[in-house]
Enzyme design. Structure first.
Site, short mmCIF file in Angstrom:
data_model
loop_
_atom_site.label_atom_id
_atom_site.label_comp_id
_atom_site.label_asym_id
_atom_site.label_seq_id
_atom_site.Cartn_x
_atom_site.Cartn_y
_atom_site.Cartn_z
N THR A 50 13.35 28.22 -7.13
CA THR A 50 14.76 28.29 -7.04
C THR A 50 15.17 27.06 -7.43
OG1 THR A 50 16.88 28.26 -5.59
CG2 THR A 50 14.73 28.02 -4.43
N CYS A 60 20.34 27.50 -12.40
CA CYS A 60 20.10 28.43 -11.24
C CYS A 60 19.45 29.36 -11.73
CB CYS A 60 21.55 28.88 -10.69
SG CYS A 60 21.16 30.15 -9.45
#
Length: 232
Positions: A83, A197
């Site tokens: 992430t 992201c």
């Protein structure tokens, strides 16, 4: 072949992409029935999101550091945090282990520099766009000129990530919003756009925009495969 340790589950949709990308890239390089050696430790994202909302980054760092220690004890050779946003606690994770942490911003920046992009746009969660743990690294360590969307556009990007993409919802109307934002960033001089992201490229793909779109999940996965196969 080195063993890749992955801290995943943030969200599991992007962790699944990591697993797929790493194994496909390994097969491309080695052929046959080869696949990657991976140890995955997946957290409950509801707990992570709650602490993010509370801005309790200290506890978040402790949680991911504990996961990294487990991966190290399981004989992983290096670690990925699957992430972008949680790289805010990357220093806490790295300080807890003796094996390397392969930082997503470094992998992305190296690819941007390789392709000779200098002024780039960054889209991601509000945390990544508005705090300096990611963008400052790109600027200070790699000399990139990073621009971000306007406040209303940042709010739109963040909302779609947390209310839709993290839940696996892909909506054409949200894609249209993202395309408009990217087009505005391109008009502002961005030579490339970082999909900062790991879920964004579930919604927005290169075919949807004319400016080069850098998929950080894929770039990170490729860097992991390169490291895992180095000398193999």
């Amino acid at each position: 072949m080195k063993t890749i340790g992955i801290i995943g589950g943030m969200s599991w949709e992007s962790s699944a992409l990591y697993y797929q990308n790493i194994n496909e890239l390994t097969k491309q390089q080695l052929g046959g029935l080869h696949s990657a050696k991976i140890i995955l430790s997946s957290v409950d994202f509801a707990d992570i999101e709650r602490l993010q909302h509370q801005a309790d980054w200290g506890q978040l760092g402790d949680i991911l550091a504990a996961e990294a220690k487990r991966l190290e004890q399981a004989q992983a050779d290096f670690i990925l945090i699957a992430t972008n946003t949680m790289h805010k606690v990357a220093d806490a994770v790295q300080s807890a282990i003796q094996i390397p942490l392969l930082h997503i911003a470094d992998a992305t920046a190296k690819e941007l520099v390789k392709q000779q992009h200098q002024k780039v746009a960054f889209i991601g969660t509000r945390y990544s766009m508005e705090e300096d743990f990611y963008i400052k690294r790109l600027e200070d360590q790699y000399g990139l000129d990073v621009i971000t969307p306007s406040k209303p556009d940042r709010d739109s990007i963040h909302r779609v990530i947390y209310e839709e993409l993290y839940l696996g919802k892909i909506r054409p109307e949200s894609r249209a919003v993202y395309i408009d934002i990217v087009n505005r960033l391109q008009d502002a001089g961005a030579e490339a756009v970082i999909a900062g992201c790991t879920e964004i490229t579930l919604l927005l793909k290169q075919e949807h925009v004319s400016v080069p779109l850098f998929d950080t999940a894929y770039i990170h996965a490729k860097a992991a495969v390169d490291e895992a196969l180095n000398g193999f």
